[in-house]
Design an enzyme around this catalytic site. Structure first.
Site, PDB file in Angstrom:
ATOM      1  N   LYS A 189      31.396 -22.305  15.817  1.00 22.07           N
ATOM      2  CA  LYS A 189      32.529 -21.382  15.969  1.00 22.07           C
ATOM      3  C   LYS A 189      33.731 -22.092  16.574  1.00 22.07           C
ATOM      4  CE  LYS A 189      32.775 -18.622  19.743  1.00 22.07           C
ATOM      5  NZ  LYS A 189      34.005 -18.628  20.540  1.00 22.07           N
ATOM      6  N   ASN A 190      33.493 -22.850  17.652  1.00 19.90           N
ATOM      7  CA  ASN A 190      34.626 -23.412  18.393  1.00 19.90           C
ATOM      8  C   ASN A 190      35.257 -24.625  17.705  1.00 19.90           C
ATOM      9  OD1 ASN A 190      34.402 -21.376  20.182  1.00 19.90           O
ATOM     10  ND2 ASN A 190      33.487 -22.582  21.840  1.00 19.90           N
ATOM     11  N   CYS A 240      40.527 -12.250  30.608  1.00 18.52           N
ATOM     12  CA  CYS A 240      39.339 -11.863  29.861  1.00 18.52           C
ATOM     13  C   CYS A 240      38.176 -11.843  30.833  1.00 18.52           C
ATOM     14  CB  CYS A 240      39.084 -12.784  28.681  1.00 18.52           C
ATOM     15  SG  CYS A 240      38.486 -14.377  29.149  1.00 18.52           S
ATOM     16  N   ARG A 246      42.247 -17.422  32.897  1.00 15.99           N
ATOM     17  CA  ARG A 246      42.555 -18.249  31.725  1.00 15.99           C
ATOM     18  C   ARG A 246      44.060 -18.309  31.393  1.00 15.99           C
ATOM     19  NH1 ARG A 246      38.127 -17.080  27.209  1.00 15.99           N
ATOM     20  NH2 ARG A 246      38.346 -19.261  26.725  1.00 15.99           N
ATOM     21  N   ASP A 304      29.471 -23.103  28.437  1.00 15.07           N
ATOM     22  CA  ASP A 304      29.028 -22.141  27.416  1.00 15.07           C
ATOM     23  C   ASP A 304      27.503 -22.051  27.312  1.00 15.07           C
ATOM     24  OD1 ASP A 304      31.636 -21.584  26.886  1.00 15.07           O
ATOM     25  OD2 ASP A 304      31.750 -22.666  24.987  1.00 15.07           O
ATOM     26  N   ARG A 341      30.494 -11.969  17.883  1.00 14.85           N
ATOM     27  CA  ARG A 341      31.645 -12.883  17.903  1.00 14.85           C
ATOM     28  C   ARG A 341      31.200 -14.321  17.663  1.00 14.85           C
ATOM     29  NH1 ARG A 341      35.763 -12.370  22.714  1.00 14.85           N
ATOM     30  NH2 ARG A 341      36.614 -13.969  21.353  1.00 14.85           N
TER      31      ARG A 341
HETATM   32  C1  EPZ Z   1      37.276 -23.344  25.108  1.00 16.64           C
HETATM   33  O1  EPZ Z   1      38.077 -22.370  25.741  1.00 16.64           O
HETATM   34  C2  EPZ Z   1      36.173 -22.611  24.397  1.00 16.64           C
HETATM   35  N1  EPZ Z   1      36.752 -21.714  23.394  1.00 16.64           N
HETATM   36  C3  EPZ Z   1      35.340 -21.845  25.407  1.00 16.64           C
HETATM   37  O2  EPZ Z   1      34.267 -21.223  24.725  1.00 16.64           O
HETATM   38  C4  EPZ Z   1      34.783 -22.814  26.448  1.00 16.64           C
HETATM   39  O3  EPZ Z   1      34.101 -22.083  27.441  1.00 16.64           O
HETATM   40  C5  EPZ Z   1      35.912 -23.608  27.079  1.00 16.64           C
HETATM   41  O4  EPZ Z   1      36.711 -24.253  26.050  1.00 16.64           O
HETATM   42  C6  EPZ Z   1      35.434 -24.677  28.023  1.00 16.64           C
HETATM   43  O5  EPZ Z   1      34.580 -25.541  27.356  1.00 16.64           O
HETATM   44  C7  EPZ Z   1      36.964 -22.160  22.153  1.00 16.64           C
HETATM   45  O6  EPZ Z   1      36.785 -23.332  21.841  1.00 16.64           O
HETATM   46  C8  EPZ Z   1      37.448 -21.173  21.157  1.00 16.64           C
HETATM   47  P1  EPZ Z   1      39.860 -24.529  28.480  1.00 16.64           P
HETATM   48  P2  EPZ Z   1      39.502 -22.736  26.315  1.00 16.64           P
HETATM   49  O7  EPZ Z   1      41.331 -24.473  28.193  1.00 16.64           O
HETATM   50  O8  EPZ Z   1      40.109 -23.778  25.467  1.00 16.64           O
HETATM   51  C9  EPZ Z   1      41.986 -23.774  32.738  1.00 16.64           C
HETATM   52  C10 EPZ Z   1      32.878 -19.430  24.117  1.00 16.64           C
HETATM   53  O9  EPZ Z   1      32.034 -18.738  24.758  1.00 16.64           O
HETATM   54  N2  EPZ Z   1      43.295 -23.725  32.062  1.00 16.64           N
HETATM   55  O10 EPZ Z   1      39.142 -25.795  28.236  1.00 16.64           O
HETATM   56  O11 EPZ Z   1      40.222 -21.457  26.489  1.00 16.64           O
HETATM   57  C11 EPZ Z   1      41.100 -22.607  32.370  1.00 16.64           C
HETATM   58  O12 EPZ Z   1      41.421 -21.442  33.067  1.00 16.64           O
HETATM   59  C12 EPZ Z   1      34.224 -19.786  24.716  1.00 16.64           C
HETATM   60  O13 EPZ Z   1      32.682 -19.846  22.966  1.00 16.64           O
HETATM   61  C13 EPZ Z   1      44.440 -23.577  32.839  1.00 16.64           C
HETATM   62  O14 EPZ Z   1      44.392 -23.465  34.078  1.00 16.64           O
HETATM   63  O15 EPZ Z   1      39.118 -23.328  27.732  1.00 16.64           O
HETATM   64  C14 EPZ Z   1      39.727 -23.156  32.679  1.00 16.64           C
HETATM   65  O16 EPZ Z   1      39.495 -23.055  34.051  1.00 16.64           O
HETATM   66  C15 EPZ Z   1      34.511 -19.056  25.976  1.00 16.64           C
HETATM   67  N3  EPZ Z   1      45.650 -23.542  32.207  1.00 16.64           N
HETATM   68  C16 EPZ Z   1      39.865 -24.630  32.315  1.00 16.64           C
HETATM   69  O17 EPZ Z   1      41.284 -24.898  32.286  1.00 16.64           O
HETATM   70  C17 EPZ Z   1      45.754 -23.672  30.849  1.00 16.64           C
HETATM   71  O18 EPZ Z   1      46.903 -23.641  30.336  1.00 16.64           O
HETATM   72  C18 EPZ Z   1      39.273 -25.033  30.985  1.00 16.64           C
HETATM   73  O19 EPZ Z   1      39.654 -24.095  29.989  1.00 16.64           O
HETATM   74  C19 EPZ Z   1      44.595 -23.848  30.087  1.00 16.64           C
HETATM   75  C20 EPZ Z   1      43.364 -23.869  30.723  1.00 16.64           C
END
Ligand code: EPZ
Length: 429
Positions: free
Chosen positions: A22-23, A126, A131, A316, A408
């Site tokens: 998916k991701n 969420c 996030r 995840d 999802r």
């Molecule tokens: C991706 O989310 C995945 N989603 C998530 O999978 C996964 O949990 C996550 O990466 C971490 O591996 C998809 O690939 C569609 P991040 P993403 O930006 O990209 C902080 C699932 O269950 N952050 O790597 O949204 C954030 O809050 C999902 O399949 C900021 O502070 O995650 C987090 O603490 C859920 N500011 C950390 O970085 C920003 O602008 C990592 O989040 C962006 C992120």
């Protein structure tokens, strides 16, 4: 609303086909916005998030078609999808669409790169945490975009096109890396993304972009170099196997016992979780057709795990691991470092009899508690599947409500587990 009913206590034996990730599929689909030619993606999973993204992309003008069944394929074979963004007719991604799926915010990168403008709703919070999108905004500014926040929307412009630049991400972010990578492909000159995410899904996107004509080096490392090109073309690309689905079923087998071949899985994508399972006493074998997981008669040793960006233990899989540790012979510890609120499953697991205490971001799980079936509520995708795993191990009947979370991200979950002997069914309505 659909529910899943499980009667626990069966071991799992057989073969589970692993779907496309998916991701990876989501950013790959978004990459279709970068070209007026057709992008063909193979092995796309049949998931609610994929459907929702078709809907979101079609609002920008992307046509999609799904190939019909071919000889030798069955309902478990991934879909082949053609995506064609001949003309982008709308550069706004409205709140109603973006709020349903955070990854849709990532369209901001390709829209800006190709059209010089994008107006994308802030995704909002969420279930797993706040996030924010600050890294995206600062990163895109570093590539020459002007950005304002107006009435809940990020309004971005790059009238003269994107300009290559050096971006240092303050913290590893998968989404910001995908987005900046896509934006940089059509920028003038060279872009360097430092502290980039190294997840296999980033590598998969980069491979597809390169097949479309992009010039990228270093995907899969912390520093990615992109030399911008003036246009990208169509390509054909196969989505890599889902490492989170792989880890989930591996942990299900580890929890209830049995012998299952995870067909099509790639052990290379999931080394940390597989090493952890092996260390806990689970049989893990790489085969030509996938990964075989066995636990027959052996106990499960407790674990001490901290989630981390790839190649560390993935957030995840944290909830699924927690379900597994309820069966361990001793006390396990799990520390969550990626999202601040990703322990929603703890209360629900407790309803099944799990003994878990939370201290901030660290959970302590006392293994060996007797789990007993109960009605539980799914709260997010991975939390929901941890309840499925616990339900499989619990005595008696577990009903999981709000199954749309599972849909999802898990393709035909009840069929895949049912084939291996689980007593599991979907109750519609
Ligand atoms: C991706 O989310 C995945 N989603 C998530 O999978 C996964 O949990 C996550 O990466 C971490 O591996 C998809 O690939 C569609 P991040 P993403 O930006 O990209 C902080 C699932 O269950 N952050 O790597 O949204 C954030 O809050 C999902 O399949 C900021 O502070 O995650 C987090 O603490 C859920 N500011 C950390 O970085 C920003 O602008 C990592 O989040 C962006 C992120």
């Amino acid at each position: 609303m659909d529910r899943i009913r499980i009667v626990g206590g069966q071991r799992l034996n057989g073969t589970i086909p692993i779907s496309g990730a998916k991701n990876a599929a989501l950013p790959l689909m978004i990459a279709s916005l970068l070209t007026d030619e057709t992008l063909t993606l193979e092995n796309v999973p049949r998931l609610r998030d994929v459907q929702q993204l078709f809907h979101i992309l079609s609002n920008h003008g992307v046509d999609h078609s799904i190939e019909g069944k071919r000889n030798g394929q069955d309902g478990m074979t991934g879909q082949t999808v053609h995506l064609s963004a001949r003309a982008i007719v709308d550069t706004t991604a409205p709140y109603e669409l973006v709020s349903t799926m955070r990854a849709s915010f990532w369209v901001i990168g390709p829209l800006l790169a190709r059209m010089g403008e994008a107006r994308v709703s802030l995704p909002g919070g969420c279930a797993i945490g706040t996030r924010p999108v600050d890294f995206f905004i600062e990163g895109l500014k570093g590539l020459g975009a002007e950005i304002d926040i107006d009435a809940g929307y990020v309004v971005a412009r790059a009238r003269k096109g994107m300009q290559g630049g050096r971006v240092v991400l303050p913290k590893v972010s998968v989404g910001a890396t995908h987005t900046l990578l896509m934006a940089a492909t059509l920028a003038r000159g060279e872009t360097v993304i430092e502290n980039a995410a190294r997840e296999p899904e980033i590598v998969d996107l980069a491979r597809c972009l390169m097949a479309m004509g992009a010039r990228i080096e270093g995907a899969g490392t912390s520093t990615i170099h992109v030399e911008g090109v003036s246009r990208l073309g169509g390509a054909r690309h196969r989505v890599l196997p889902d490492r989170i689905e792989t880890g989930t079923y591996a942990m299900a087998v580890a929890t209830v016992g049995g012998d299952v071949l995870l067909e099509g899985a790639s052990a290379d994508l999931i080394e940390a979780p597989l090493a952890l399972l092996a260390g806990a006493g689970v049989g893990v074998e790489r085969t030509n057709s996938g990964v075989r997981i066995t636990r027959n008669g052996h106990g499960l040793a407790p674990v001490d795990v901290t989630t981390a960006p790839f190649p560390g233990f993935p957030t995840d899989l944290q909830a699924q691991l927690m379900a597994m540790t309820t069966r361990a012979d001793g006390v396990s510890h799990i520390t969550e470092t990626i999202f601040e609120n990703r322990f929603m499953h703890v209360q629900e697991l407790a309803r099944l009899g799990a003994r878990i205490t939370l201290d901030g971001q660290r959970a302590t799980i006392e293994g060996g508690a007797k789990l007993k079936g109960a009605p539980v509520m799914a709260t997010d995708l991975r939390a929901s599947v941890s309840l499925v795993i616990a339900g499989l191990a619990a005595e008696g009947e577990t009903t999981i409500n709000r199954v749309y979370h599972l849909d999802r991200g898990f393709e035909r979950l009840e069929d895949k587990l049912g084939r291996c002997g689980a007593e599991i069914e979907r109750i519609s309505g």
